[in-house]
Write a protein that holds these residues in place. Structure first.
Motif, short mmCIF file in Angstrom:
data_model
loop_
_atom_site.label_atom_id
_atom_site.label_comp_id
_atom_site.label_asym_id
_atom_site.label_seq_id
_atom_site.Cartn_x
_atom_site.Cartn_y
_atom_site.Cartn_z
N LYS A 200 44.57 -30.25 -19.31
CA LYS A 200 43.78 -29.05 -18.83
C LYS A 200 44.18 -27.79 -18.71
CE LYS A 200 40.93 -31.85 -15.61
NZ LYS A 200 40.33 -32.44 -13.76
N ASN A 201 45.38 -27.74 -19.03
CA ASN A 201 46.37 -26.52 -18.52
C ASN A 201 46.60 -25.75 -20.09
OD1 ASN A 201 46.65 -25.68 -16.01
ND2 ASN A 201 48.26 -26.68 -15.82
N GLY A 202 46.53 -26.99 -21.25
CA GLY A 202 46.63 -27.19 -22.63
C GLY A 202 48.11 -27.00 -23.18
N TYR A 203 48.34 -27.89 -22.84
CA TYR A 203 50.33 -28.73 -23.25
C TYR A 203 49.63 -30.12 -24.05
CZ TYR A 203 52.46 -25.86 -19.20
OH TYR A 203 52.96 -24.79 -18.88
N GLY A 204 48.32 -30.04 -24.10
CA GLY A 204 48.40 -31.51 -25.85
C GLY A 204 47.35 -31.70 -26.54
N LYS A 205 48.74 -32.17 -28.06
CA LYS A 205 47.49 -31.81 -28.96
C LYS A 205 47.43 -33.40 -29.79
CE LYS A 205 48.74 -27.10 -30.24
NZ LYS A 205 49.26 -25.96 -31.44
N ILE A 206 46.40 -33.56 -30.82
CA ILE A 206 46.44 -34.83 -31.49
C ILE A 206 45.95 -33.97 -32.86
CG2 ILE A 206 45.61 -36.94 -31.68
CD1 ILE A 206 45.00 -37.34 -29.43
N ASN A 207 47.42 -34.39 -33.41
CA ASN A 207 47.28 -33.90 -35.14
C ASN A 207 46.45 -32.80 -34.89
OD1 ASN A 207 47.23 -36.83 -36.02
ND2 ASN A 207 45.16 -37.30 -35.47
N ASN A 208 47.65 -31.40 -34.57
CA ASN A 208 47.56 -30.19 -34.31
C ASN A 208 46.28 -30.00 -33.19
OD1 ASN A 208 49.50 -27.93 -34.60
ND2 ASN A 208 47.95 -27.07 -36.62
N ILE A 209 45.53 -30.90 -33.09
CA ILE A 209 43.97 -30.33 -32.62
C ILE A 209 44.70 -29.99 -30.88
CG2 ILE A 209 41.98 -30.93 -32.13
CD1 ILE A 209 41.45 -31.90 -35.20
N PRO A 210 44.39 -29.05 -30.43
CA PRO A 210 43.88 -29.02 -28.49
C PRO A 210 43.10 -30.20 -28.00
CG PRO A 210 44.02 -26.83 -29.71
CD PRO A 210 44.26 -28.20 -30.38
N GLN A 211 43.77 -30.83 -27.27
CA GLN A 211 43.17 -31.76 -26.53
C GLN A 211 42.87 -31.31 -24.31
OE1 GLN A 211 41.17 -34.14 -27.52
NE2 GLN A 211 42.00 -33.91 -29.82
N LYS A 212 41.98 -30.98 -23.59
CA LYS A 212 42.01 -31.12 -22.76
C LYS A 212 41.67 -32.48 -21.91
CE LYS A 212 41.70 -26.08 -22.61
NZ LYS A 212 43.03 -25.82 -22.04
N SER A 213 41.10 -33.38 -22.60
CA SER A 213 40.58 -34.25 -21.48
C SER A 213 41.79 -35.50 -21.69
CB SER A 213 39.18 -35.35 -22.28
OG SER A 213 39.33 -36.44 -21.63
N GLY A 214 41.85 -36.72 -20.48
CA GLY A 214 43.40 -37.73 -20.86
C GLY A 214 42.49 -39.02 -21.34
N LYS A 215 40.98 -39.05 -21.21
CA LYS A 215 40.52 -39.86 -21.35
C LYS A 215 39.97 -40.08 -23.08
CE LYS A 215 37.57 -39.94 -17.45
NZ LYS A 215 35.57 -39.57 -17.12
#
Length: 239
Positions: A30-45
């Motif tokens: 939610k604080n912007g620490y994750g990306k998948i294939n360089n696309i930011p992800q906010k949800s863990g689902k």
């Protein structure tokens, strides 16, 4: 070795790879620490395709392991336990992301013994190493206080009674390598067995190093205190 699942939730993958809890991973996303294939992800689902997706968390690419298989060159001063209130454990030699999964050792070594330790969180696979029925041979380099006579070596090979044990040890193999230096191969894993075997022939172990378990030899290029992932071929040795 267990096959990787095709897809996994992002929060679970982060938790497995970093040692964070699922709720901590969710907050970090939610604080912007994750990306998948360089696309930011906010949800863990969101689901991660383990075969094709690149996951970056806190600016590091994550490498997912369904289960872990580790070769370690254990140094003196560490115990083969997950936790100890007084002593350092071999898990302290691992990064937090692996130590948090609390892998266990497939055959422990004493605090003053060095050499090959196998760590895993795959209990079924580990059974192929630790089960007495498998008679998995372990090879040790032994430095002794005194020389063994031929009679002593024969006693060690044929089996002898150890203090407080009600049956003799299984047949062993022993080879003289040099002055007060031997290679001992055993298929059991009794408490302090090598030391007690030498004590039973009125000798004493001064140094002890495990060089091999089954067909797996300690990597000669692995420094003391270091570890590496086992190769798929090495893992297959114990299936």
């Amino acid at each position: 070795m267990a096959k990787l699942k095709a897809k996994i939730r992002l929060d679970k993958m982060i938790s497995k790879c970093t040692g964070l809890t699922r709720s901590e991973a969710t907050r970090a996303l939610k604080n912007g620490y994750g990306k998948i294939n360089n696309i930011p992800q906010k949800s863990g689902k969101v689901l991660v395709d383990l075969a094709n997706d690149e996951v970056v968390f806190d600016d590091e690419i994550l490498q997912y392991r369904e289960q872990i298989y580790i070769m370690m060159h254990k140094p003196k001063g560490y115990v083969c336990a997950a936790k100890d209130e007084r002593l350092k454990t071999v898990l302290e030699l691992l990064p937090a992301s692996l130590a948090s999964r609390e892998p266990f050792s497939c055959g422990r070594l004493d605090i003053d013994t060095t050499g090959l330790v196998i760590l895993t969180d795959d209990g079924t696979w580990a059974h192929g190493i630790t089960s007495p029925k498998r008679k998995c041979e372990k090879s040790y380099l032994v430095g002794s206080a005194g020389e063994l006579s031929q009679e002593d070596m024969q006693s060690l090979e044929e089996g002898l009674y150890l203090d407080e044990d009600d049956k003799i040890t299984a047949p062993a193999k022993i080879e003289r390598l040099g002055e007060k230096t031997y290679r001992l191969k055993i298929t059991e894993g009794r408490y302090h067995q090598v030391k007690r075997m030498f004590e039973s022939v009125n000798n004493m172990v001064k140094s002890l190093h495990r060089e091999q378990i089954g067909d797996l030899a300690l990597d000669p290029e692995l420094p003391e205190g270091e570890w590496r992932d086992m190769s798929p071929e090495e893992v297959e040795l114990f299936k």
